[in-house]
Design a protein around this motif. Structure first.
Motif, PDB file in Angstrom:
ATOM      1  N   GLY A  34       0.800  -1.221   0.000  1.00  0.00           N
ATOM      2  CA  GLY A  34       0.000   0.000   0.000  1.00  0.00           C
ATOM      3  C   GLY A  34       0.828   1.264   0.000  1.00  0.00           C
ATOM      4  N   ASP A  35       0.165   2.337  -0.364  1.00  0.00           N
ATOM      5  CA  ASP A  35       0.818   3.645  -0.354  1.00  0.00           C
ATOM      6  C   ASP A  35       0.122   4.501   0.702  1.00  0.00           C
ATOM      7  OD1 ASP A  35       2.484   5.728  -1.169  1.00  0.00           O
ATOM      8  OD2 ASP A  35       0.945   6.496  -2.536  1.00  0.00           O
ATOM      9  N   ARG A  36       0.853   4.843   1.740  1.00  0.00           N
ATOM     10  CA  ARG A  36       0.312   5.659   2.836  1.00  0.00           C
ATOM     11  C   ARG A  36      -0.963   5.040   3.414  1.00  0.00           C
ATOM     12  NH1 ARG A  36       1.302  11.183  -0.211  1.00  0.00           N
ATOM     13  NH2 ARG A  36      -0.637  10.509  -1.143  1.00  0.00           N
ATOM     14  N   MET A  37      -0.845   3.824   3.843  1.00  0.00           N
ATOM     15  CA  MET A  37      -1.952   3.055   4.398  1.00  0.00           C
ATOM     16  C   MET A  37      -2.235   3.502   5.828  1.00  0.00           C
ATOM     17  SD  MET A  37      -3.978   0.262   3.968  1.00  0.00           S
ATOM     18  CE  MET A  37      -3.249  -0.286   2.452  1.00  0.00           C
ATOM     19  N   HIS A  79      -0.001   7.051   9.325  1.00  0.00           N
ATOM     20  CA  HIS A  79       0.239   6.057   8.271  1.00  0.00           C
ATOM     21  C   HIS A  79       1.020   4.890   8.845  1.00  0.00           C
ATOM     22  CE1 HIS A  79      -0.227   9.578   5.332  1.00  0.00           C
ATOM     23  NE2 HIS A  79      -1.324   8.841   5.311  1.00  0.00           N
ATOM     24  N   VAL A  81       3.670   1.941   8.569  1.00  0.00           N
ATOM     25  CA  VAL A  81       4.890   1.583   7.852  1.00  0.00           C
ATOM     26  C   VAL A  81       5.473   0.338   8.501  1.00  0.00           C
ATOM     27  CG1 VAL A  81       5.451   3.919   7.064  1.00  0.00           C
ATOM     28  CG2 VAL A  81       6.320   3.123   9.249  1.00  0.00           C
ATOM     29  N   ARG A 136       5.499  -5.692  -3.837  1.00  0.00           N
ATOM     30  CA  ARG A 136       6.703  -4.878  -3.955  1.00  0.00           C
ATOM     31  C   ARG A 136       7.831  -5.676  -3.371  1.00  0.00           C
ATOM     32  NH1 ARG A 136       5.413   0.907  -1.290  1.00  0.00           N
ATOM     33  NH2 ARG A 136       3.774   1.493  -2.709  1.00  0.00           N
TER      34      ARG A 136
END
Length: 138
Positions: A34-37, A79, A81, A136
């Motif tokens: 994800g991007d900025r989950m 977010h 990470v 990714r």
């Protein structure tokens, strides 16, 4: 062929379940992809209620797998990470899964290996697209 793939998938998952809870493994993959989950976004991806997602994030944060970092534009938003330990866990788990599938396929022989491996790769990609978890490198 579908029954064989499902059986293989079940055996692979059964061998992995003793490593860590499936929900945490799935969450690691979703956060990595994800991007900025956010925790809420993770819950939606996993089909969890907000309270269940919050508990999952708290357990993973306490376990050192996730961090919650404030968003640049809105400090109230956090977010998710992966920590270095989270990335390592995900990488090692995926490698164990690959080895497990490989060892299960060793008994099928030659051309069947290639066909089944290609079918499993296609299936994995389709499932990741369906779940919104594009892989990714971690």
């Amino acid at each position: 062929m579908a029954a064989a793939v499902v059986g293989l998938w079940e055996r692979t998952r059964a061998r992995q379940s003793d490593v860590m809870p499936r929900a945490q493994l799935r969450a690691l993959g979703v956060v990595a992809a994800g991007d900025r989950m956010t925790c809420g976004g993770l819950g939606r991806q996993l089909g969890l209620t907000p309270s269940a997602a919050s508990r999952l994030c708290a357990r993973m944060e306490a376990g050192g797998l996730l961090d919650r970092e404030p968003a640049a534009r809105d400090r109230r938003t956090r977010h998710l990470v992966l920590t270095p330990a989270g990335r390592k866990t995900l990488r090692e788990t995926r490698e164990r899964q690959r080895r497990t599938v490989h060892s299960l396929l060793e008994n099928t022989g030659g051309v069947a290996d290639i066909s089944l491996t290609e079918a499993l790769d296609d299936l994995r990609l389709a499932l990741e697209e369906e779940l919104g978890a594009h892989p990714r490198r971690v």
